[in-house]
Design an enzyme around this catalytic site. Structure first.
Site, short mmCIF file in Angstrom:
data_model
loop_
_atom_site.label_atom_id
_atom_site.label_comp_id
_atom_site.label_asym_id
_atom_site.label_seq_id
_atom_site.Cartn_x
_atom_site.Cartn_y
_atom_site.Cartn_z
N PHE A 62 -17.20 7.97 70.80
CA PHE A 62 -17.37 8.17 69.37
C PHE A 62 -17.77 9.60 69.00
O PHE A 62 -18.08 9.87 67.84
CB PHE A 62 -18.41 7.20 68.81
CG PHE A 62 -18.12 5.76 69.12
CD1 PHE A 62 -16.93 5.17 68.70
CD2 PHE A 62 -19.01 5.00 69.86
CE1 PHE A 62 -16.65 3.86 68.99
CE2 PHE A 62 -18.73 3.68 70.17
CZ PHE A 62 -17.55 3.10 69.73
N ALA A 64 -17.58 14.12 70.04
CA ALA A 64 -17.05 15.26 70.78
C ALA A 64 -18.14 16.32 70.86
O ALA A 64 -18.86 16.57 69.89
CB ALA A 64 -15.83 15.83 70.09
N ASN A 66 -19.33 20.06 73.49
CA ASN A 66 -18.96 21.00 74.55
C ASN A 66 -20.21 21.62 75.17
O ASN A 66 -21.29 21.56 74.60
CB ASN A 66 -18.11 22.15 73.98
CG ASN A 66 -16.89 21.66 73.25
OD1 ASN A 66 -16.12 20.85 73.75
ND2 ASN A 66 -16.69 22.16 72.03
N HIS A 73 -25.32 38.88 74.88
CA HIS A 73 -24.78 39.96 74.06
C HIS A 73 -23.27 39.85 73.94
O HIS A 73 -22.53 40.82 74.10
CB HIS A 73 -25.22 41.31 74.65
CG HIS A 73 -26.70 41.44 74.72
ND1 HIS A 73 -27.46 42.02 73.72
CD2 HIS A 73 -27.59 41.01 75.65
CE1 HIS A 73 -28.73 41.95 74.05
NE2 HIS A 73 -28.84 41.34 75.21
N HIS A 77 -23.63 39.91 67.76
CA HIS A 77 -24.88 39.57 68.44
C HIS A 77 -26.05 40.45 68.02
O HIS A 77 -25.88 41.50 67.40
CB HIS A 77 -24.71 39.60 69.96
CG HIS A 77 -24.44 40.96 70.52
ND1 HIS A 77 -23.17 41.48 70.64
CD2 HIS A 77 -25.27 41.93 71.01
CE1 HIS A 77 -23.23 42.68 71.18
NE2 HIS A 77 -24.50 42.99 71.40
N HIS A 83 -34.27 44.19 75.26
CA HIS A 83 -32.94 44.43 75.82
C HIS A 83 -32.91 45.77 76.56
O HIS A 83 -32.14 45.94 77.50
CB HIS A 83 -31.92 44.41 74.69
CG HIS A 83 -30.53 44.78 75.08
ND1 HIS A 83 -29.91 44.28 76.20
CD2 HIS A 83 -29.62 45.60 74.47
CE1 HIS A 83 -28.67 44.77 76.28
NE2 HIS A 83 -28.48 45.58 75.26
#
Length: 263
Positions: A62, A64, A66, A73, A77, A83
């Site tokens: 019932f 879907a 993924n 990054h 983004h 970072h």
């Protein structure tokens, strides 16, 4: 008018179309262009992968859904201060610790589209920014600044988007002095329509990659691979750029949005 009334007026304008929500985000998928760095200094981000868990079938009759494999990054983004090595020690410099109140702010859109079309290595200078301010008004503390180049129109092709040859990538961006000037304005962050926040040839600048090096050293943010900046006014829009709350995240794909008054 009190604050609650202002929010009510905003809600009404959103519902009526008086304020338009503009999507500044590229589609994220297996064909999303990703930055390529010299192999002697870095390992590249792997291609985005989307894998099916179930699709209304025996694995989930019932529903879907993924599962994804992607780098922080990838695509449109957000770059958090940690970072870059210059920002690595900020306790509020990761995507799960940053103050979210900074992520929604007025945005200044500096149009460099003509110059970038004529010269793919175009660099935004302090003089360019000051001339823009003379025309549109001063950039203020706590605001976003983004560089419109219309480069997003190339992101259907990684080769066109990266625009690299034997001498390196050729994409527009800021000079180190321009970034330092904006930091002096105490902006919240800097954004571009190219694969990263720096110019293609920024590796040869002093310091190298100044949009990363200097912005993150100042505990400020970066936005890359933005789209549709040509749909925003120079001033007056509100930018919403919220990263996923990844534990100790250095960045995140985002759904960047702008609120723009119409009529």
């Amino acid at each position: 008018m009190n604050t609650q009334q202002l929010l009510g007026e905003l809600a009404g304008q959103l519902l009526s179309g008086g304020i338009e929500v503009v999507d500044l985000t590229a589609v994220l998928g297996p064909e999303t262009p990703l930055i390529k760095l010299p192999p002697e200094i870095a390992v590249d981000t792997p291609k985005v992968e989307i894998h099916t868990i179930s699709n209304y079938d025996k694995n989930g009759p019932f529903w879907a859904w993924n599962w994804l494999k992607l780098g922080e990054h990838s695509g449109t983004h957000f770059d958090a201060p940690i970072h870059w090595i210059t920002g690595k020690d900020y306790p509020d410099g990761a995507t799960d610790t940053l103050p979210v109140g900074k992520l929604v702010a007025p945005v200044n859109v500096i149009d460099c589209s003509r110059e970038s079309d004529e010269n793919h290595d175009f660099l935004l200078t302090v003089d360019h920014i000051k001339a823009w301010e003379d025309k549109h008004g001063a950039i203020k503390a706590g605001e976003w600044v983004v560089m419109r180049t219309d480069w997003y129109k190339r992101n259907h092709s990684e080769a066109e988007f990266l625009n690299a040859n034997e001498t390196g990538p050729h994409t527009p961006g800021p000079t180190a002095e321009a970034i330092q000037y904006l930091i002096g304005k105490d902006i919240v962050g800097w954004g571009s329509e190219t694969i990263g926040t720096d110019a293609g040839l920024a590796g040869g600048m002093n310091p190298p990659f100044p949009a990363h090096n200097l912005m993150h050293k100042a505990n400020k943010y970066g936005l890359a691979s933005l789209c549709n900046l040509d749909k925003l006014p120079p001033k007056g829009a509100i930018l919403i750029a919220a990263p996923l709350k990844i534990e100790h995240g250095t960045g995140s794909p985002i759904r960047a949005l702008a609120l723009v008054a119409r009529g």
